[in-house]
Write a protein that holds these residues in place. Structure first.
Motif, short mmCIF file in Angstrom:
data_model
loop_
_atom_site.label_atom_id
_atom_site.label_comp_id
_atom_site.label_asym_id
_atom_site.label_seq_id
_atom_site.Cartn_x
_atom_site.Cartn_y
_atom_site.Cartn_z
N ALA A 129 5.99 -30.60 -27.64
CA ALA A 129 5.87 -32.02 -26.80
C ALA A 129 6.62 -31.98 -25.26
CB ALA A 129 6.11 -33.13 -27.42
N ILE A 130 7.91 -31.24 -25.33
CA ILE A 130 8.57 -31.34 -23.96
C ILE A 130 7.97 -30.17 -22.96
CG2 ILE A 130 10.65 -30.61 -23.10
CD1 ILE A 130 11.81 -31.79 -25.60
N SER A 131 7.64 -29.12 -23.77
CA SER A 131 7.20 -27.97 -22.68
C SER A 131 5.68 -28.19 -22.35
CB SER A 131 7.43 -26.70 -23.35
OG SER A 131 8.74 -26.54 -23.90
N LYS A 132 4.91 -28.74 -22.82
CA LYS A 132 3.65 -28.91 -22.53
C LYS A 132 3.34 -29.44 -21.18
CE LYS A 132 -0.88 -30.33 -24.07
NZ LYS A 132 -1.62 -31.21 -25.07
N PRO A 133 3.92 -30.70 -20.84
CA PRO A 133 4.02 -31.15 -19.40
C PRO A 133 4.44 -30.34 -18.28
CG PRO A 133 4.73 -33.09 -20.87
CD PRO A 133 4.66 -31.68 -21.57
N LEU A 134 5.64 -29.71 -18.71
CA LEU A 134 6.24 -28.94 -17.64
C LEU A 134 5.33 -27.44 -17.48
CD1 LEU A 134 9.74 -28.72 -19.13
CD2 LEU A 134 8.90 -30.12 -17.18
N LEU A 135 4.59 -26.90 -18.41
CA LEU A 135 3.75 -25.92 -18.27
C LEU A 135 2.45 -26.32 -17.40
CD1 LEU A 135 2.88 -22.96 -19.00
CD2 LEU A 135 1.82 -23.86 -20.99
N LEU A 136 1.92 -27.39 -17.97
CA LEU A 136 0.69 -27.78 -17.02
C LEU A 136 0.92 -28.12 -15.67
CD1 LEU A 136 -0.83 -30.01 -19.96
CD2 LEU A 136 -1.73 -27.69 -19.26
N ARG A 137 2.04 -28.80 -15.35
CA ARG A 137 2.62 -28.88 -14.24
C ARG A 137 2.87 -27.78 -13.08
NH1 ARG A 137 7.49 -32.90 -14.05
NH2 ARG A 137 6.55 -33.19 -16.15
N SER A 138 3.32 -26.98 -13.76
CA SER A 138 3.46 -25.62 -13.11
C SER A 138 2.17 -24.91 -12.92
CB SER A 138 4.49 -24.53 -14.03
OG SER A 138 3.91 -24.18 -14.99
N LEU A 139 1.11 -25.27 -13.55
CA LEU A 139 -0.22 -24.64 -13.39
C LEU A 139 -0.91 -25.42 -12.19
CD1 LEU A 139 -1.29 -23.42 -16.90
CD2 LEU A 139 -0.58 -22.20 -15.11
N GLY A 140 -0.20 -26.49 -11.64
CA GLY A 140 -0.96 -27.28 -10.66
C GLY A 140 -1.40 -28.58 -11.18
N MET A 141 -1.52 -29.09 -12.49
CA MET A 141 -1.99 -30.29 -12.79
C MET A 141 -1.22 -31.12 -12.71
SD MET A 141 -3.80 -28.86 -16.33
CE MET A 141 -5.13 -29.84 -16.48
N PRO A 142 -1.32 -32.37 -11.95
CA PRO A 142 -0.49 -33.60 -11.81
C PRO A 142 -0.41 -34.34 -13.07
CG PRO A 142 -2.61 -34.14 -10.55
CD PRO A 142 -2.57 -32.71 -11.40
N LEU A 143 0.76 -34.17 -13.93
CA LEU A 143 0.77 -34.84 -14.92
C LEU A 143 2.31 -35.61 -15.07
CD1 LEU A 143 -0.39 -32.33 -17.66
CD2 LEU A 143 -1.50 -34.23 -16.89
N GLN A 144 2.27 -36.60 -15.92
CA GLN A 144 3.71 -37.21 -16.09
C GLN A 144 4.52 -36.60 -17.33
OE1 GLN A 144 5.26 -39.51 -14.38
NE2 GLN A 144 3.69 -39.46 -12.79
N ALA A 145 5.90 -36.33 -17.43
CA ALA A 145 6.29 -35.99 -18.52
C ALA A 145 6.14 -37.05 -19.58
CB ALA A 145 7.56 -35.98 -18.24
N VAL A 146 6.14 -36.65 -20.92
CA VAL A 146 5.93 -37.22 -21.87
C VAL A 146 7.19 -37.34 -22.66
CG1 VAL A 146 4.43 -37.72 -24.10
CG2 VAL A 146 3.47 -36.81 -21.92
N PRO A 147 7.66 -38.62 -23.00
CA PRO A 147 9.14 -38.49 -23.47
C PRO A 147 8.82 -38.52 -25.14
CG PRO A 147 8.46 -40.96 -23.00
CD PRO A 147 7.18 -39.95 -22.46
N LEU A 148 9.68 -38.01 -25.87
CA LEU A 148 9.55 -37.86 -27.44
C LEU A 148 9.81 -39.36 -27.91
CD1 LEU A 148 12.26 -34.83 -28.15
CD2 LEU A 148 9.54 -34.81 -28.10
N ALA A 149 8.92 -39.40 -28.92
CA ALA A 149 8.91 -40.51 -29.71
C ALA A 149 9.98 -40.90 -30.09
CB ALA A 149 7.73 -40.53 -30.70
N PRO A 150 10.55 -42.26 -30.23
CA PRO A 150 11.84 -42.78 -30.82
C PRO A 150 11.84 -42.19 -32.21
CG PRO A 150 10.79 -44.65 -29.91
CD PRO A 150 9.89 -43.50 -29.82
#
Length: 176
Positions: A129-150
């Motif tokens: 959950a933490i790594s997926k947005p970072l990986l997609l952003r590094s591939l050029g996709m404009p995404l927001q980081a998704v916080p972990l659920a409480p």
């Protein structure tokens, strides 16, 4: 033979590890007294530039080495401050060595805790959950980081123990 600065550092990190194990907290008074003690010892050491090159550069290096983990909520603030205190004693280069070894020890501790607690699946889900947005952003996709659920945390870890073990190992290996 250990010099007095190293003996005091080992005592301080041992106290931090014991407190972190018992209370899951590293007291600010321990960190602050360690920082001030390191500054005084460097000033008394006789080297003209030691307070700047060893104390200031070491504490800044120690702080910034673990700050990204704190910002990603992977580490508590006390652990980051403890690493800054260790850096103030040993300087920036040895602070880097301690941080690398502490990261390896902490990773091993984390894996063992997940295995013994039976929560490795939840831990793996959090890593994805933490790594997926970072990986997609590094591939050029404009995404927001998704916080972990409480409540998604799989538990805290006494990282002060990893820092203490790494500090003791690096200091001991320096005298080999």
């Amino acid at each position: 033979m250990l010099n007095p600065i190293e003996v005091i550092l080992i005592c301080l990190v041992a106290q931090a590890a014991v407190t972190d194990l018992a209370l899951r907290k590293i007291p600010n008074v321990l960190i602050l007294s360690g920082l001030l003690l390191a500054l005084m010892l460097h000033m008394l050491g006789g080297l003209h530039w030691a307070p700047l090159t060893q104390w200031a550069a070491g504490s800044v290096a120690g702080l910034f080495l673990f700050l990204p983990l704190y910002l990603l909520r992977g580490m508590a603030a006390g652990d980051v401050k403890l690493m800054a205190m260790v850096g103030s004693f040993v300087g920036p280069l040895m602070a880097l060595k301690v941080a690398v070894l502490a990261t390896l020890i902490g990773g091993l501790m984390g894996l063992l805790m997940l295995l013994f607690n039976g929560r490795w699946r939840e831990g793996w889900r959090n890593v994805v959950a933490i790594s997926k947005p970072l990986l997609l952003r590094s591939l050029g996709m404009p995404l927001q980081a998704v916080p972990l659920a409480p409540g998604a945390s799989v538990g805290g870890m006494p990282y002060g123990l990893a820092i203490a073990l790494a500090t003791i190992a690096v200091v001991a290996l320096a005298h080999r």
